[in-house]
Scaffold this motif. Structure first.
Motif, PDB file in Angstrom:
ATOM      1  N   GLY A 182       4.713  -7.351   5.102  1.00  0.00           N
ATOM      2  CA  GLY A 182       4.597  -7.109   6.527  1.00  0.00           C
ATOM      3  C   GLY A 182       5.973  -7.085   7.152  1.00  0.00           C
ATOM      4  N   CYS A 183       6.003  -7.037   8.457  1.00  0.00           N
ATOM      5  CA  CYS A 183       7.303  -6.947   9.120  1.00  0.00           C
ATOM      6  C   CYS A 183       7.204  -7.475  10.538  1.00  0.00           C
ATOM      7  CB  CYS A 183       7.785  -5.499   9.142  1.00  0.00           C
ATOM      8  SG  CYS A 183       6.781  -4.411  10.165  1.00  0.00           S
ATOM      9  N   LEU A 204       3.497  -0.059   4.472  1.00  0.00           N
ATOM     10  CA  LEU A 204       3.928   0.343   5.807  1.00  0.00           C
ATOM     11  C   LEU A 204       4.380   1.797   5.746  1.00  0.00           C
ATOM     12  CD1 LEU A 204       6.015  -2.883   6.469  1.00  0.00           C
ATOM     13  CD2 LEU A 204       3.805  -2.343   7.502  1.00  0.00           C
ATOM     14  N   ILE A 205       3.414   2.704   5.703  1.00  0.00           N
ATOM     15  CA  ILE A 205       3.736   4.127   5.605  1.00  0.00           C
ATOM     16  C   ILE A 205       2.778   4.934   6.472  1.00  0.00           C
ATOM     17  CG2 ILE A 205       4.570   3.900   3.241  1.00  0.00           C
ATOM     18  CD1 ILE A 205       1.954   5.143   2.270  1.00  0.00           C
ATOM     19  N   ASN A 206       3.115   6.184   6.684  1.00  0.00           N
ATOM     20  CA  ASN A 206       2.194   7.073   7.378  1.00  0.00           C
ATOM     21  C   ASN A 206       1.280   7.763   6.381  1.00  0.00           C
ATOM     22  OD1 ASN A 206       3.006   6.646  10.144  1.00  0.00           O
ATOM     23  ND2 ASN A 206       4.940   7.607   9.585  1.00  0.00           N
ATOM     24  N   ARG A 258      -9.439 -17.938  17.872  1.00  0.00           N
ATOM     25  CA  ARG A 258      -9.717 -17.955  16.431  1.00  0.00           C
ATOM     26  C   ARG A 258      -9.617 -19.346  15.830  1.00  0.00           C
ATOM     27  NH1 ARG A 258      -6.286 -13.384  13.458  1.00  0.00           N
ATOM     28  NH2 ARG A 258      -7.891 -13.384  11.858  1.00  0.00           N
ATOM     29  N   GLU A 310       9.991   4.618  12.800  1.00  0.00           N
ATOM     30  CA  GLU A 310       8.900   4.744  13.775  1.00  0.00           C
ATOM     31  C   GLU A 310       9.218   3.960  15.042  1.00  0.00           C
ATOM     32  OE1 GLU A 310       6.510   6.842  13.330  1.00  0.00           O
ATOM     33  OE2 GLU A 310       7.110   7.317  11.276  1.00  0.00           O
ATOM     34  N   MET A 314       9.489   1.909   8.714  1.00  0.00           N
ATOM     35  CA  MET A 314       9.005   1.279   9.946  1.00  0.00           C
ATOM     36  C   MET A 314      10.068   1.357  11.037  1.00  0.00           C
ATOM     37  SD  MET A 314       5.948   0.172  10.206  1.00  0.00           S
ATOM     38  CE  MET A 314       6.300  -0.696  11.736  1.00  0.00           C
ATOM     39  N   TYR A 315      11.320   1.131  10.659  1.00  0.00           N
ATOM     40  CA  TYR A 315      12.362   1.190  11.690  1.00  0.00           C
ATOM     41  C   TYR A 315      12.441   2.588  12.300  1.00  0.00           C
ATOM     42  CZ  TYR A 315      16.440   1.002  14.491  1.00  0.00           C
ATOM     43  OH  TYR A 315      17.264   1.097  15.588  1.00  0.00           O
ATOM     44  N   LYS A 363      -1.737  -1.201   0.208  1.00  0.00           N
ATOM     45  CA  LYS A 363      -1.258  -1.715   1.490  1.00  0.00           C
ATOM     46  C   LYS A 363       0.236  -1.479   1.611  1.00  0.00           C
ATOM     47  CE  LYS A 363      -4.433  -4.991   3.119  1.00  0.00           C
ATOM     48  NZ  LYS A 363      -4.714  -6.374   3.520  1.00  0.00           N
ATOM     49  N   PRO A 415      -1.602   3.718  10.106  1.00  0.00           N
ATOM     50  CA  PRO A 415      -0.324   4.307   9.706  1.00  0.00           C
ATOM     51  C   PRO A 415       0.845   3.568  10.365  1.00  0.00           C
ATOM     52  CG  PRO A 415      -1.818   5.979  10.602  1.00  0.00           C
ATOM     53  CD  PRO A 415      -2.443   4.653  10.853  1.00  0.00           C
ATOM     54  N   ALA A 416       2.016   3.707   9.769  1.00  0.00           N
ATOM     55  CA  ALA A 416       3.216   3.035  10.270  1.00  0.00           C
ATOM     56  C   ALA A 416       3.475   3.363  11.739  1.00  0.00           C
ATOM     57  CB  ALA A 416       4.415   3.438   9.414  1.00  0.00           C
ATOM     58  N   SER A 417       3.188   4.579  12.138  1.00  0.00           N
ATOM     59  CA  SER A 417       3.455   4.947  13.536  1.00  0.00           C
ATOM     60  C   SER A 417       2.608   4.100  14.486  1.00  0.00           C
ATOM     61  CB  SER A 417       3.159   6.443  13.748  1.00  0.00           C
ATOM     62  OG  SER A 417       1.822   6.727  13.386  1.00  0.00           O
ATOM     63  N   LEU A 476      -6.325  -1.334   8.711  1.00  0.00           N
ATOM     64  CA  LEU A 476      -5.015  -0.798   8.348  1.00  0.00           C
ATOM     65  C   LEU A 476      -4.761   0.467   9.149  1.00  0.00           C
ATOM     66  CD1 LEU A 476      -4.480  -0.744   4.486  1.00  0.00           C
ATOM     67  CD2 LEU A 476      -3.256  -2.051   6.205  1.00  0.00           C
ATOM     68  N   LEU A 515       0.516  -7.417   6.167  1.00  0.00           N
ATOM     69  CA  LEU A 515      -0.431  -6.671   5.331  1.00  0.00           C
ATOM     70  C   LEU A 515      -1.144  -7.609   4.362  1.00  0.00           C
ATOM     71  CD1 LEU A 515       1.776  -3.592   4.369  1.00  0.00           C
ATOM     72  CD2 LEU A 515      -0.111  -3.635   6.008  1.00  0.00           C
ATOM     73  N   MET A 555      -5.387  -5.594   8.362  1.00  0.00           N
ATOM     74  CA  MET A 555      -4.078  -6.216   8.549  1.00  0.00           C
ATOM     75  C   MET A 555      -4.166  -7.224   9.689  1.00  0.00           C
ATOM     76  SD  MET A 555      -2.051  -3.019  10.326  1.00  0.00           S
ATOM     77  CE  MET A 555      -2.673  -2.229  11.817  1.00  0.00           C
ATOM     78  N   GLU A 556      -3.209  -8.139   9.731  1.00  0.00           N
ATOM     79  CA  GLU A 556      -3.153  -9.162  10.774  1.00  0.00           C
ATOM     80  C   GLU A 556      -2.039  -8.800  11.748  1.00  0.00           C
ATOM     81  OE1 GLU A 556      -6.039 -12.219   9.930  1.00  0.00           O
ATOM     82  OE2 GLU A 556      -4.462 -12.391  11.448  1.00  0.00           O
ATOM     83  N   ILE A 577       1.332   1.070  13.712  1.00  0.00           N
ATOM     84  CA  ILE A 577       1.804  -0.312  13.580  1.00  0.00           C
ATOM     85  C   ILE A 577       3.034  -0.500  14.463  1.00  0.00           C
ATOM     86  CG2 ILE A 577       2.801  -1.987  11.975  1.00  0.00           C
ATOM     87  CD1 ILE A 577       1.035  -0.749   9.776  1.00  0.00           C
ATOM     88  N   GLY A 615      14.302   6.782   9.040  1.00  0.00           N
ATOM     89  CA  GLY A 615      14.589   5.426   9.509  1.00  0.00           C
ATOM     90  C   GLY A 615      15.939   4.934   9.031  1.00  0.00           C
ATOM     91  N   MET A 651       3.637  -8.624  12.116  1.00  0.00           N
ATOM     92  CA  MET A 651       2.343  -8.245  11.539  1.00  0.00           C
ATOM     93  C   MET A 651       2.393  -8.440  10.024  1.00  0.00           C
ATOM     94  SD  MET A 651       2.815  -5.275   9.650  1.00  0.00           S
ATOM     95  CE  MET A 651       1.097  -4.818   9.552  1.00  0.00           C
TER      96      MET A 651
END
Ligand SMILES: Nc1ncnc2c1ncn2[C@@H]1O[C@H](COP(=O)(O)OP(=O)(O)O)[C@@H](O)[C@H]1O
Ligand SMILES: Nc1ncnc2c1ncn2[C@@H]1O[C@H](COP(=O)(O)OP(=O)(O)O)[C@@H](O)[C@H]1O
Ligand SMILES: [Mg+2]
Ligand SMILES: [Mg+2]
Ligand SMILES: [Mg+2]
Ligand SMILES: [Mg+2]
Lengths: 332, 213, 332, 213
Positions: free
Chosen positions: A303-304, C4-6, B188, A275, A272-273, C2, A231-233, A229, A192, A212-213, A235, C18, A190
Motif C-alpha cells: 500500500g502507500c 497499485l496500477i491502472n 468499526r 497519478e 501512484m506518484y 493486488k 485502479p491507481a487513478s 480494489l 492492499l 482494499m483498506e 486510489i 510518475g 491506504m
C-alpha cells in the motif's frame, strides 16, 4: 508467516545488530536500543531525538545523522519505547542546548515520552521540548478520538527541523519551527494487504483479494473503511481529496511524499506518484519537492500513503540543506 | 473492620497468578488487539509480567510498597506502548498507597486500588464508556469498595470485583472507542472487546484466585 | 492480483510517467522508454548505457545520473528492450568517445543488445563495447545452460564503472574495468514468495506457506530448489556458502550488498545482513563497504539476495566517488 | 514442381491466423512460461503479432519480401526478450529468401523456412534437444521438405509440418533445458512443455490452416 527472521521475539535485537553492521556512521546501543550518530553534534546545538515502535524502517533509526536526528529510540514492533530508553537517549544527546522530542501522536508514545521528559528534567536537568506530530486526515473526529495519528509528516519534519538545529538555532525556535511544520503537513494512507506482526504470527486483519483498506495508519490497524480494489487513478483520488479538503495547498510550494508501506515495489510507487501528480496539478497545487519511496512503513504491508507539506522559502531552504543519513541523503 | 487480612504472600501470589493468566491469554489478547488495534497487547503484557516475575524471583519482595513499586517500575521500563505507562502507574500508586507494611486490610487494599485507578486516569484521561481498561477497572473498584465497605472480607470483595470487571469488559464490546488506537476505527471499533479491559479482568480474576476464590 | 496500477498493459508507461514527475534531474523519453540524465555528460567522455526488462526498480532507470549511467532503456516487465530502443539511446548518449553497453546475461538481453550495437555501429558510426554481467552462482553448470544470470553485481558495476567514465577514461579501459568488476562479483538469491507479473495476473509459481525457493534470479523464475522455511541464520548460510565456495574473498576489501527483492521490508533486510556479516567475519572476509536495501528487485517478490564483490583500492576509490542518482546517492 | 502455388494473400492469411492463435493462447503460453521461465511469452508474442497485424492493416503487403521483412522488423522492434530477435530474424530471413515476388512454390517456401531456421540458429545457437523453439521448428521443416521434395503440394507439406511441429513441441516436455531461461532450472525444467516450441507449433497450425488445412 513468511519472514526473514530467526525468532519473533528476536526481530528487533537482530535487526539492530544488522543495522549496526551495515552503517558504521551510526552507533547502536543494543541494550537500550538506541541509534546515535557515530560522531556527536558540536556542543551548544539543540539535539533532535525521536523514536517509537519498530516496523516503520527506515523511520526512525535510518534518519540519524548529519542534518537530521541525533538519536532514535526503538521500541518493540509497533510498541512505543519505554521512558527509561528515552531518558537515556535524552541525557546522552544533550549538548547543553536542550533536546527536542519528536513524538508521533499515539497514546502510548505520548505517555512514554512524557514520563521520560519528566525524568530527564528532574534527574539530569535537561531542557526538553516536545512536538507531537498529528497529520493523518483519515482520523476525522479528533474530539472523539485519541486525535490524529502522526504519520508521514514525521519524516519531513525530522529533515527540516534537523537542518534548523544544525544551523544552531535555540530550543524554543527549533520547537516552534517543528510545530509550524506539523501544522502544515497532512497525510492519508491506504493498504492492499495487512501487515503481519512477527509476535502475532498472522496478518493483523483479513482483506479479501478484491478489497482494499482506505485510511490506514502505520501500525497495521484496519482503516476507516474498506472498498473494492480500484485502479491507481482512483486510489490517487482517495488520497488526494481528503488532504486538499483539509488544508488549502495552493499558493505555496509543496513538498510531496508518496510513501510505500513496505511491501509495494518502487515500480508501483512511481506509478501512484504519477497519478497523484496529475491530480495535484489539476487542483492548482505546485509540487516543489517530490519524494517517492519507502520512508515510513508498516512492516510488509502493501500500500502507500501521501503526505503534503505546505512549505515556504525557509522550509525549502532547510529541506535542501545537506543530510547524511542511511534513509535520506543529499548535498554531502 | 481494619484487620490486616491480606498478606504480602497473597499479593505476591496475585501478581504471579496474573502473569500466568496473561501468558495463557497472550494469543487471545493479541487477537483482540488485531481487531481494533495493532496486534501487540498480548505480547506487551506478557513481556512485562514475565519481567516482573523474574524480578521477584531474583529478590523477594520485602514489603508491600517494595512489591508494587518494583512491579510498576518494571512494567514502565519493559512494556512501552499504552499499557506500559498505564499498568505501570497503576502499580506504582498501589505501592505508594500501601506503604512499607507487610499486610493490608480490605479497605486499605480498596483505597490502594482506587489510587491506582486515579493514576490511570491522570495518565490516560479515560472516562467511562471510552472503551478502555477503565471500563473494567472502575466497576471492579466500585464492587470491591461496596463489599469491603459493608464489612465483607477481602476475598469476598475481590470476588465481587472480578465479576464486575468481567461485566465491564463484556460491556466494552458494543462501544465505539474514544481513546487509544481503537478510536481511529470510529464505528468499526464497535462489536469487539477492548483488549485492555480484557487484561484488566484477568487482573481481578488473579486477585480473586489469590485471596481464596 | 493486488497492485497499485491502472491496467496490466499500462504499468510501464504509467510508472515511467510518475518517475519523470518525481525526478526532474532525469529526462524520460516516453515513446522510446529511455531515461536520460537531464544534463548530459561533457563531450569526450565515455557514456554508460544499460537497460533490460522492467520490474527491477530502481535498476536501471534509478541509476541514471552523475557518476553512474547516462541512459537506461526500459523493456516491458521482465522482457528485454528492443534493438531500436537501445540503438536510439546509444546514438543519443554518445559524446564521441563511445558507449559501454552494460547487459545482464539473459538470452533475450544479449540478443537485443547485440542487434542494437550492430545497428548503431553501422548506421551512426558509434563505437560500442559491451560487458555482459554474469554473476549468479545459483546457475552452476554454465556449460549446459545459458550461462550465469546477471544479477546484483550489475548495480555495483554501474556505480564503479560510472565513476571511471566520469574521470574521462577511454572506452577500452572503461570496458576492461567493467569486465574486471564482473569477474570479481558473485551473487546468490532466495525467495519467500513468488512475484506476480502484471500481465500474467497471478503469481509465477506457487510456494506453500512453509517453503522457500533457493537460487532464484530476478524474474520470478523458480529457483534451483525448494526447501522448508528456515531461520534467517540458516538462510544466510545458504547465500554465503555457495558464493565463498565459488571465489576466494579473503585478503581483499569486499563490497557486500544485501539486496531486497521488492516485497521484504527493511527491518528484515537489516536482520539478514546481520546474519550474513557474522558468517563473513567468521570466514575471514572483510567487508569494506556494506549496502543494504532494495537495489535490484523482482517486482513484489519477498526475499533477498547477497552480492559480494572482491575489490581493491582502485575499485573502492571509484565506489566512494560522488554519485547522484535517484537510487544511489552520496558525495554530492 | 516449381508451380507458384502459394499466393501473397495466403501468406498474409498465415500471419493473421498466427496472430489469432497467439491471442487465443496468450494465457496458455504465459502459463507455460511461468513454469520454466518468467511468465511473459504469451504477452510478448501477442504484443508482437498484434503490432504486425496493425502494420498490415495500415499498408497492405506489396510483395513477399515486403510482407515478411515488415513482419520481422515489427517483431524485432516490439517484442524484446528472446522471442523478439528469434521470431524477428526468422521472418526477416523468409523475406530475403522469397524476394520481391508475389507467390512462391512449395519448394521455394520450404527453402525460405529453412533460411529462417538458420537465422534462428545463428542468433540463438540452439541445438536439437535444448528444449527451445528449435525443437518444433527443425522437425517441422524436415517434414515440409520431405513432402514438398517428393512432389507434394504446399498444403500437404504445411499439414505435415504442423504435425511434426506438434510432435516436436510435445517431445520438449521431458527434456532438461540447455538454452534460454528454462536452463537455469536444471532438472526442474523437465516435465514442462517449452513455451517457444508451443508458439512455433501454433505458427505451423496457422500455416496449415492458411494453405487449405
Ligand atoms: N487513554 C487511555 N486510557 C486508558 N486506557 C487506555 C488508553 N489508551 C489505551 N488504553 C488501553 O490500552 C490498551 C492497548 O494497550 P496496548 O495494545 O498494549 O498498547 P498500544 O495501544 O500502544 O499498542 C487498550 O485496549 C486500552 O484498554
Ligand atoms: N537460444 C535460444 N534459441 C532458440 N530459442 C530460444 C533460445 N532461448 C530461448 N528460446 C525460446 O524462447 C522462448 C522464451 O521466449 P520469451 O518468454 O518470449 O522470452 P524470454 O525468455 O526473454 O522471457 C523459450 O521458450 C524458447 O523456446
Ligand atoms: Mg502497540
Ligand atoms: Mg496494541
Ligand atoms: Mg522475459
Ligand atoms: Mg519469458
Amino acid at each position: 508467516m513468511k519472514k526473514l527472521i530467526n525468532t519473533p521475539d528476536g526481530v528487533l535485537a537482530d535487526s539492530l545488530a544488522g543495522y549496526a553492521a551495515a552503517h558504521p556512521e551510526v552507533r547502536v546501543d543494543p541494550v537500550n536500543r538506541i541509534v546515535y550518530r557515530a560522531t556527536p553534534k558540536e556542543a551548544g546545538k539543540v539535539a533532535l531525538l525521536s523514536g517509537g515502535g519498530s516496523g516503520h524502517e527506515p523511520l526512525h533509526g535510518g534518519y540519524v545523522g548529519l542534518g537530521m536526528l541525533d538519536a532514535a529510540v526503538a521500541g518493540e514492533v509497533f510498541t512505543s519505547p519505554t521512558p527509561d530508553q528515552v531518558q537515556e537517549a535524552t541525557k546522552t544527546v544533550d549538548t547543553g542546548a536542550g533536546v527536542l522530542h519528536i513524538v508521533k501522536n499515539y497514546t502510548g508514545d505520548v505517555m512514554n515520552f512524557d514520563m521520560a521528559s519528566e525524568l530527564a528534567a528532574a534527574e539530569a536537568g535537561v531542557q526538553v521540548e516536545t512536538v507531537v506530530v498529528a497529520d493523518d486526515v483519515a482520523v476525522q473526529d479528533s474530539l472523539y478520538t485519541a486525535g490524529r495519528r502522526g504519520v508521514g509528516t514525521t519524516v519531513l519534519l525530522e529533515k527540516i527541523v534537523g537542518a534548523a538545529a544544525e544551523e544552531g538555532r535555540d530550543l524554543a525556535s527549533v520547537a516552534s519551527l517543528a510545530r509550524r511544520v506539523n501544522d502544515a503537513g497532512r497525510s492519508m494512507g491506504m493498504a492492499l494487504t495487512s501487515c503481519t506482526v512477527p509476535a502475532a504470527g498472522k496478518p493483523t486483519f483479513d482483506l479479501p483479494d478484491d478489497q482494499m483498506e482506505i485510511g490506514i495508519g502505520i501500525h497495521g490497524e484496519p482503516g476507516r473503511h474498506r472498498q473494492d480494489l480500484a485502479p491507481a487513478s482512483e486510489i490517487a483520488q482517495l488520497l488526494v481529496e481528503p488532504i486538499l479538503a483539509d488544508l488549502d495547498f495552493t499558493g505555496a510550494p509543496v513538498i510531496a511524499m508518496l510513501n510505500g508501506m513496505g511491501g509495494s515495489p518502487l515500480i508501483e510507487l512511481y506509478l501512484m506518484y504519477g497519478e497523484v501528480a496529475k491530480l495535484l496539478s489539476a487542483a492548482g497545487v505546485t509540487v516543489a519537492r517530490p519524494l517517492v519511496g519507502n520512508y515510513i512503513t508498516s512492516l510488509d504491508m502493501a500500500g502507500c500513503s501521501l503526505t503534503l507539506l505546505k512549505a515556504d522559502d525557509e522550509i525549502l531552504k532547510l529541506w535542501d540543506a545537506p543530510v547524511v543519513t542511511p534513509g535520506l541523503r543529499w548535498g554531502a | 473492620m481494619n484487620v490486616a487480612e491480606v498478606s504480602l504472600d497473597e499479593l505476591v501470589a496475585w501478581l504471579r497468578g496474573f502473569q500466568k493468566l496473561v501468558a495463557d491469554n497472550r494469543v487471545y489478547l493479541t487477537e483482540l488487539d488485531s481487531a481494533v488495534g495493532d496486534a501487540d497487547h498480548g505480547a506487551n503484557m506478557d513481556r512485562g509480567m514475565a519481567a516482573v516475575v523474574t524480578k521477584l524471583d531474583e529478590a523477594p519482595a520485602t514489603a508491600l510498597d517494595d512489591l508494587f513499586k518494583r512491579t510498576g517500575m518494571t512494567l514502565v521500563s519493559t512494556v512501552g506502548g499504552a499499557s506500559g505507562p498505564l499498568y505501570g502507574t497503576f502499580f506504582l500508586r498501589l505501592g505508594t498507597s500501601l506503604g512499607a507494611s507487610s499486610a493490608a486490610s480490605a479497605t486499605e487494599l480498596g483505597a490502594a486500588l482506587r489510587a491506582g485507578l486515579e493514576g490511570v486516569v491522570q495518565r490516560g484521561k479515560a472516562e467511562a464508556g471510552d472503551k478502555t481498561m477503565y471500563d473494567a477497572l472502575a466497576p471492579a473498584l466500585d464492587a470491591f469498595d461496596g463489599v469491603a465497605g459493608s464489612g465483607g472480607s477481602a476475598a469476598e470483595a475481590a470476588h465481587a470485583a472480578f465479576e464486575a470487571a468481567a461485566a465491564g469488559r463484556d460491556a466494552t464490546a458494543p462501544l465505539v472507542a474514544r481513546k487509544g488506537r481503537a478510536s481511529y476505527l470510529g464505528e468499526r471499533s464497535a462489536g469487539h472487546l477492548d483488549p485492555g479491559a480484557t487484561s484488566t479482568a484477568l487482573l481481578f480474576q488473579a486477585l480473586d484466585e489469590a485471596l481464596g476464590g
